[in-house]
Design a protein around this motif. Structure first.
Motif, PDB file in Angstrom:
ATOM      1  N   ALA C  18     -31.055  -5.033  16.245  1.00 40.02           N
ATOM      2  CA  ALA C  18     -30.311  -5.730  15.184  1.00 40.02           C
ATOM      3  C   ALA C  18     -31.252  -6.553  14.309  1.00 40.02           C
ATOM      4  N   ALA C  19     -32.225  -7.234  14.962  1.00 37.15           N
ATOM      5  CA  ALA C  19     -33.158  -8.080  14.197  1.00 37.15           C
ATOM      6  C   ALA C  19     -33.998  -7.236  13.237  1.00 37.15           C
ATOM      7  N   ALA C  20     -34.432  -6.052  13.681  1.00 35.49           N
ATOM      8  CA  ALA C  20     -35.287  -5.187  12.844  1.00 35.49           C
ATOM      9  C   ALA C  20     -34.546  -4.697  11.606  1.00 35.49           C
ATOM     10  N   ARG C  21     -33.200  -4.741  11.642  1.00 39.82           N
ATOM     11  CA  ARG C  21     -32.382  -4.285  10.504  1.00 39.82           C
ATOM     12  C   ARG C  21     -31.681  -5.450   9.788  1.00 39.82           C
ATOM     13  N   ASN C  22     -32.048  -6.677  10.157  1.00 40.09           N
ATOM     14  CA  ASN C  22     -31.414  -7.875   9.578  1.00 40.09           C
ATOM     15  C   ASN C  22     -29.891  -7.855   9.716  1.00 40.09           C
ATOM     16  N   TRP C  23     -29.422  -7.377  10.874  1.00 43.02           N
ATOM     17  CA  TRP C  23     -27.977  -7.304  11.102  1.00 43.02           C
ATOM     18  C   TRP C  23     -27.422  -8.564  11.791  1.00 43.02           C
ATOM     19  N   GLN C  24     -28.295  -9.499  12.177  1.00 47.63           N
ATOM     20  CA  GLN C  24     -27.776 -10.662  12.933  1.00 47.63           C
ATOM     21  C   GLN C  24     -26.696 -11.440  12.190  1.00 47.63           C
ATOM     22  N   PRO C  25     -26.789 -11.594  10.818  1.00 49.25           N
ATOM     23  CA  PRO C  25     -25.734 -12.387  10.165  1.00 49.25           C
ATOM     24  C   PRO C  25     -24.335 -11.794  10.371  1.00 49.25           C
ATOM     25  N   PHE C  26     -24.263 -10.477  10.594  1.00 46.18           N
ATOM     26  CA  PHE C  26     -22.964  -9.840  10.823  1.00 46.18           C
ATOM     27  C   PHE C  26     -22.484 -10.038  12.257  1.00 46.18           C
ATOM     28  N   HIS C  27     -23.420 -10.345  13.161  1.00 51.30           N
ATOM     29  CA  HIS C  27     -23.078 -10.383  14.578  1.00 51.30           C
ATOM     30  C   HIS C  27     -22.560 -11.743  15.004  1.00 51.30           C
ATOM     31  N   THR C  28     -21.519 -12.207  14.306  1.00 48.46           N
ATOM     32  CA  THR C  28     -20.808 -13.415  14.718  1.00 48.46           C
ATOM     33  C   THR C  28     -19.896 -13.050  15.892  1.00 48.46           C
ATOM     34  N   PRO C  29     -19.511 -14.060  16.688  1.00 45.96           N
ATOM     35  CA  PRO C  29     -18.615 -13.760  17.817  1.00 45.96           C
ATOM     36  C   PRO C  29     -17.329 -13.063  17.362  1.00 45.96           C
TER      37      PRO C  29
ATOM     38  N   LEU D  91     -25.176   2.316  31.711  1.00 46.56           N
ATOM     39  CA  LEU D  91     -26.437   1.781  31.185  1.00 46.56           C
ATOM     40  C   LEU D  91     -27.277   2.907  30.579  1.00 46.56           C
ATOM     41  N   ARG D  92     -27.255   4.078  31.236  1.00 49.62           N
ATOM     42  CA  ARG D  92     -27.987   5.228  30.670  1.00 49.62           C
ATOM     43  C   ARG D  92     -27.343   5.674  29.359  1.00 49.62           C
ATOM     44  N   ALA D  93     -25.986   5.687  29.315  1.00 52.08           N
ATOM     45  CA  ALA D  93     -25.288   6.068  28.076  1.00 52.08           C
ATOM     46  C   ALA D  93     -25.690   5.143  26.937  1.00 52.08           C
ATOM     47  N   LEU D  94     -25.799   3.838  27.228  1.00 53.31           N
ATOM     48  CA  LEU D  94     -26.168   2.880  26.183  1.00 53.31           C
ATOM     49  C   LEU D  94     -27.626   3.069  25.759  1.00 53.31           C
ATOM     50  N   ALA D  95     -28.517   3.256  26.741  1.00 54.66           N
ATOM     51  CA  ALA D  95     -29.931   3.446  26.397  1.00 54.66           C
ATOM     52  C   ALA D  95     -30.094   4.672  25.499  1.00 54.66           C
ATOM     53  N   GLU D  96     -29.370   5.753  25.818  1.00 53.24           N
ATOM     54  CA  GLU D  96     -29.469   6.970  25.007  1.00 53.24           C
ATOM     55  C   GLU D  96     -28.891   6.750  23.600  1.00 53.24           C
ATOM     56  N   LYS D  97     -27.826   5.955  23.527  1.00 51.22           N
ATOM     57  CA  LYS D  97     -27.227   5.659  22.222  1.00 51.22           C
ATOM     58  C   LYS D  97     -28.185   4.840  21.358  1.00 51.22           C
ATOM     59  N   ILE D  98     -28.853   3.854  21.971  1.00 48.19           N
ATOM     60  CA  ILE D  98     -29.821   3.048  21.207  1.00 48.19           C
ATOM     61  C   ILE D  98     -30.914   3.968  20.643  1.00 48.19           C
ATOM     62  N   GLU D  99     -31.377   4.921  21.472  1.00 47.10           N
ATOM     63  CA  GLU D  99     -32.409   5.856  20.981  1.00 47.10           C
ATOM     64  C   GLU D  99     -31.891   6.690  19.810  1.00 47.10           C
ATOM     65  N   ARG D 100     -30.643   7.185  19.920  1.00 48.78           N
ATOM     66  CA  ARG D 100     -30.089   7.966  18.794  1.00 48.78           C
ATOM     67  C   ARG D 100     -29.977   7.091  17.549  1.00 48.78           C
ATOM     68  N   ASN D 101     -29.554   5.828  17.741  1.00 42.21           N
ATOM     69  CA  ASN D 101     -29.399   4.945  16.580  1.00 42.21           C
ATOM     70  C   ASN D 101     -30.736   4.596  15.943  1.00 42.21           C
ATOM     71  N   GLU D 102     -31.809   4.583  16.765  1.00 36.21           N
ATOM     72  CA  GLU D 102     -33.127   4.304  16.181  1.00 36.21           C
ATOM     73  C   GLU D 102     -33.531   5.402  15.192  1.00 36.21           C
ATOM     74  N   SER D 103     -33.154   6.651  15.453  1.00 37.96           N
ATOM     75  CA  SER D 103     -33.408   7.731  14.483  1.00 37.96           C
ATOM     76  C   SER D 103     -32.440   7.639  13.307  1.00 37.96           C
ATOM     77  N   ARG D 104     -31.184   7.260  13.607  1.00 41.59           N
ATOM     78  CA  ARG D 104     -30.123   7.322  12.592  1.00 41.59           C
ATOM     79  C   ARG D 104     -30.234   6.183  11.588  1.00 41.59           C
ATOM     80  N   PHE D 105     -30.652   5.021  12.054  1.00 43.38           N
ATOM     81  CA  PHE D 105     -30.798   3.848  11.179  1.00 43.38           C
ATOM     82  C   PHE D 105     -32.235   3.350  11.269  1.00 43.38           C
ATOM     83  N   PRO D 106     -33.194   4.026  10.587  1.00 43.42           N
ATOM     84  CA  PRO D 106     -34.597   3.580  10.705  1.00 43.42           C
ATOM     85  C   PRO D 106     -34.736   2.131  10.215  1.00 43.42           C
ATOM     86  N   ALA D 107     -35.534   1.356  10.928  1.00 40.96           N
ATOM     87  CA  ALA D 107     -35.765  -0.036  10.512  1.00 40.96           C
ATOM     88  C   ALA D 107     -36.539  -0.050   9.208  1.00 40.96           C
ATOM     89  N   ALA D 108     -36.298  -1.078   8.412  1.00 34.87           N
ATOM     90  CA  ALA D 108     -36.937  -1.164   7.077  1.00 34.87           C
ATOM     91  C   ALA D 108     -38.447  -1.302   7.242  1.00 34.87           C
TER      92      ALA D 108
END
Lengths: 108, 108, 108, 108
Positions: C18-29, D91-108
């Motif tokens: 989230a930090a790498a994409r500057n998404w924290q401002p959206f991540h309110t409770p 936990l494995r499902a989440l780890a795999e999802k984070i990896e997919r999201n890293e490709s889908r939403f590249p950090a700036a």
């Protein structure tokens, strides 16, 4: 009891009820959409552990029937209040959706 | 378009739509309550990342406005179909709830 | 793939993402609680029209199994991110709840 | 209190708790997905009328903080029980999802 049971009349009564209690500041679109979702969950809660057969006879128990009507009312109340603040006509929105679905899912 | 926009008429059209597609076996109370909750979530999704200010102007964008009306229609469709199968009058249930709330939360 | 599959490590990776994409401002409770509810609805959507028998074999279809794992991941992601911003330890909260339930619902 | 706070250990304790009360017949995938959605709604309910500012300080009130931990526990309990019956490793499902999201939403 006022027996004019139409959607616009109920929207008017809900708005009057909220205004008399100064609740309008809470009735933002985002809050109302949250409350609608919460109340839909409370309606689902009545059915969550029931078999399909048990769920089908849920209105034969007076207490459960009352709870169902109460949660239906809550869902409808928040849906209508959301429509009021967003100026959406809920019955027209539904009629238009049915027409779109008639094209999308042609009857056999 | 049929312009008789009343709740009983829309319930009749929804029932006819489902019957023409043999969807009634799926329209158990439990399934309809689940679908209602799912659609309320889809309506909330539109607002989930918006600030209160952004949420207040959501209808100024035509695509978002269409999406809002579409999700309002889905929520109302499942609520009305649930009421049909449970033989609940949704407008009467809401009118009675407003009366109970008038006792429960007296206006200042 | 990093194989350290623990809740604190996944919370750290979600925060970094989230930090790498500057998404924290959206991540309110409030936003995270909304998103959690929306994703729980998407998980329920997979099951909403299925009979109990069909629902029990949902993992035998590879596409549906993938969809289930994907929605489980989304629910867990928002739950863990909500716990991070609220400084709630989710595993401890659950362990304490199980203990309270053991008193509340004594086994036969 | 048993201090082995890992997901597999909590899944084992939840299964043992349900078995001791003969609750397994209720714990179908469809019912657990419904219960998860209902509990996510109860967690959202805590935040529904709060401003973003109020929501951010919700843990400073001991009663509300307890309620938040209680609802977080309920959401996690149903999510883990659903994962147990569907044989999904959350936990494995989440780890795999984070990896997919890293490709889908590249950090700036």
């Amino acid at each position: 009891m006022n027996d004019d049971l139409t959607v616009p009349e109920l929207q008017r009564r809900l708005a009057e009820f909220a205004a008399a209690r100064n609740w309008q500041p809470f009735h933002t679109p985002k809050n109302l959409a949250s409350a609608l979702s919460v109340e839909a969950g409370e309606l689902l809660e009545i059915f969550q552990w029931l078999t399909p057969e048990q769920a089908a006879t849920v209105m034969t128990d007076p207490d459960t029937a009352h709870r169902v009507r109460d949660e239906v009312a809550d869902v409808l109340a928040y849906l209508l209040q959301l429509c009021t603040v967003l100026e959406v006509d809920p019955l027209r929105a539904l009629a238009e959706k049915i027409e779109r679905n008639e094209s999308r899912f042609p009857a056999a």
